[in-house]
Motif scaffolding. Structure first.
Motif, PDB file in Angstrom:
ATOM      1  N   THR A 269       0.840  -1.202   0.000  1.00 31.45           N
ATOM      2  CA  THR A 269       0.000   0.000   0.000  1.00 31.45           C
ATOM      3  C   THR A 269       0.871   1.246   0.000  1.00 31.45           C
ATOM      4  OG1 THR A 269      -1.804  -1.153   1.115  1.00 31.45           O
ATOM      5  CG2 THR A 269      -1.800   1.253   1.250  1.00 31.45           C
TER       6      THR A 269
ATOM      7  N   GLU B 118       0.802   3.857  -3.107  1.00 31.86           N
ATOM      8  CA  GLU B 118       0.204   5.167  -2.830  1.00 31.86           C
ATOM      9  C   GLU B 118       0.821   6.242  -3.717  1.00 31.86           C
ATOM     10  OE1 GLU B 118       0.828   5.990   1.322  1.00 31.86           O
ATOM     11  OE2 GLU B 118      -0.804   4.661   1.942  1.00 31.86           O
ATOM     12  N   ASN B 119       2.086   6.075  -4.084  1.00 26.60           N
ATOM     13  CA  ASN B 119       2.817   7.071  -4.865  1.00 26.60           C
ATOM     14  C   ASN B 119       2.761   6.824  -6.367  1.00 26.60           C
ATOM     15  OD1 ASN B 119       3.706   8.371  -2.466  1.00 26.60           O
ATOM     16  ND2 ASN B 119       5.215   6.751  -2.215  1.00 26.60           N
TER      17      ASN B 119
ATOM     18  N   LYS C 225      -0.060   6.747  -8.327  1.00 28.78           N
ATOM     19  CA  LYS C 225      -1.257   7.316  -8.974  1.00 28.78           C
ATOM     20  C   LYS C 225      -2.135   6.224  -9.590  1.00 28.78           C
ATOM     21  CE  LYS C 225       0.942  11.710  -9.639  1.00 28.78           C
ATOM     22  NZ  LYS C 225       1.837  12.458 -10.442  1.00 28.78           N
TER      23      LYS C 225
ATOM     24  N   ASP D 198      -5.282   4.229 -10.619  1.00 27.34           N
ATOM     25  CA  ASP D 198      -6.651   4.610 -10.969  1.00 27.34           C
ATOM     26  C   ASP D 198      -7.653   3.487 -10.698  1.00 27.34           C
ATOM     27  OD1 ASP D 198      -6.037   7.208 -12.316  1.00 27.34           O
ATOM     28  OD2 ASP D 198      -4.934   5.899 -13.700  1.00 27.34           O
TER      29      ASP D 198
ATOM     30  N   VAL E  55      -4.615  -0.665  -0.748  1.00 30.82           N
ATOM     31  CA  VAL E  55      -4.516   0.374  -1.788  1.00 30.82           C
ATOM     32  C   VAL E  55      -5.910   0.884  -2.113  1.00 30.82           C
ATOM     33  CG1 VAL E  55      -3.767   0.894  -4.147  1.00 30.82           C
ATOM     34  CG2 VAL E  55      -2.449  -0.706  -2.749  1.00 30.82           C
ATOM     35  N   ALA E  56      -6.859  -0.041  -2.256  1.00 28.50           N
ATOM     36  CA  ALA E  56      -8.239   0.343  -2.567  1.00 28.50           C
ATOM     37  C   ALA E  56      -8.818   1.223  -1.456  1.00 28.50           C
ATOM     38  CB  ALA E  56      -9.095  -0.901  -2.782  1.00 28.50           C
TER      39      ALA E  56
ATOM     40  N   PHE F  96      -7.153   3.067   0.724  1.00 24.43           N
ATOM     41  CA  PHE F  96      -6.458   4.349   0.711  1.00 24.43           C
ATOM     42  C   PHE F  96      -7.026   5.281  -0.366  1.00 24.43           C
ATOM     43  CE2 PHE F  96      -3.111   7.088  -1.041  1.00 24.43           C
ATOM     44  CZ  PHE F  96      -2.782   7.831   0.093  1.00 24.43           C
ATOM     45  N   LEU F  97      -7.300   4.710  -1.537  1.00 32.31           N
ATOM     46  CA  LEU F  97      -7.797   5.507  -2.662  1.00 32.31           C
ATOM     47  C   LEU F  97      -9.319   5.636  -2.682  1.00 32.31           C
ATOM     48  CD1 LEU F  97      -5.459   4.040  -5.424  1.00 32.31           C
ATOM     49  CD2 LEU F  97      -5.254   6.262  -4.279  1.00 32.31           C
ATOM     50  N   GLU F  98      -9.979   4.993  -1.713  1.00 27.03           N
ATOM     51  CA  GLU F  98     -11.445   4.984  -1.643  1.00 27.03           C
ATOM     52  C   GLU F  98     -12.056   4.458  -2.936  1.00 27.03           C
ATOM     53  OE1 GLU F  98     -12.493   8.964  -0.409  1.00 27.03           O
ATOM     54  OE2 GLU F  98     -11.846   8.564   1.646  1.00 27.03           O
ATOM     55  N   LYS F  99     -11.509   3.318  -3.375  1.00 28.43           N
ATOM     56  CA  LYS F  99     -11.995   2.656  -4.585  1.00 28.43           C
ATOM     57  C   LYS F  99     -12.329   1.213  -4.247  1.00 28.43           C
ATOM     58  CE  LYS F  99      -9.332   5.525  -7.727  1.00 28.43           C
ATOM     59  NZ  LYS F  99     -10.339   6.173  -8.516  1.00 28.43           N
TER      60      LYS F  99
ATOM     61  N   LYS G  83      -4.665   4.283 -18.127  1.00 28.04           N
ATOM     62  CA  LYS G  83      -4.776   4.303 -16.666  1.00 28.04           C
ATOM     63  C   LYS G  83      -3.619   3.538 -16.016  1.00 28.04           C
ATOM     64  CE  LYS G  83      -8.904   6.200 -16.724  1.00 28.04           C
ATOM     65  NZ  LYS G  83      -9.119   7.571 -16.290  1.00 28.04           N
TER      66      LYS G  83
END
Length: 186
Positions: free
Chosen positions: A36, A40-41, A43, A45, A62-63, A65-68, A131
């Protein structure tokens, strides 16, 4: 337009005979946190994963953290080696690389598994062109996909993978342009 696929080989899992539900171990969960931090660095998508719990757990930080959401792609599940327990896993994998049409009882040959994986990854590249895509997956299917684009990725490459591991594949349309390892050995 360049598309980046971040293949994330799942972290260490606690063995259970339930392939689909096998969870990450304590070490695996700690390594997933490092993944993660690394991603995070980058980008990211889109986050996609094999349906196996250990692959999902490896990228779900990761999801979050990115709210995905983590999109499940069944075609990226690990290659089915056999329906029965395999005595010597490494020997069975090696034979598959030596004889790509070889399969154990109820298992997938390298040819069949690679076709499934390629179909899935080409669909992902087409859907998310341009992406940065994190893909939670498995060592064998990941290397079979990479091998489709460049034959230098084979059995010895698979043997040298870490668990987890991250490889960034850069595509121009559906043509592989570059591969970079972004996981640092601990």
């Amino acid at each position: 337009m360049l598309t980046n696929i971040y293949f994330v080989r799942h972290a260490h899992s606690t063995y259970t005979p339930d392939e689909l539900g096998r969870p990450l171990s304590t070490k695996g969960l700690a390594d997933a946190e490092r993944i993660t931090e690394i991603l995070e660095n980058e980008k990211i998508d889109i986050i996609i994963s094999s349906p196996y719990k250990r692959a999902i757990q490896t990228v779900e930080g990761v999801a979050k953290f990115l709210e995905k959401e983590v999109i499940i792609e069944k075609g990226l599940k690990e290659r089915t080696l056999s329906v029965k327990p395999v005595e010597n896993f490494k020997v069975a994998i090696s034979k598959g690389w030596e004889e790509p049409a070889f399969s154990l009882e109820g298992g997938e040959s390298n040819i069949i598994a690679q076709k499934r994986g390629i179909k899935a990854i080409l669909r992902v590249i087409e859907m998310y062109e341009g992406k940065n895509i994190a893909v939670g997956t498995h060592g064998n299917i990941m290397v079979l996909i990479m091998n489709y684009f460049d034959e230098k990725y084979g059995f010895s490459f698979w043997e040298d993978l870490d668990m987890p591991d991250i490889y960034k594949l850069t595509f121009d349309n559906k043509n592989l342009k570059e591969v970079n390892r972004i996981w640092n050995r601990i």
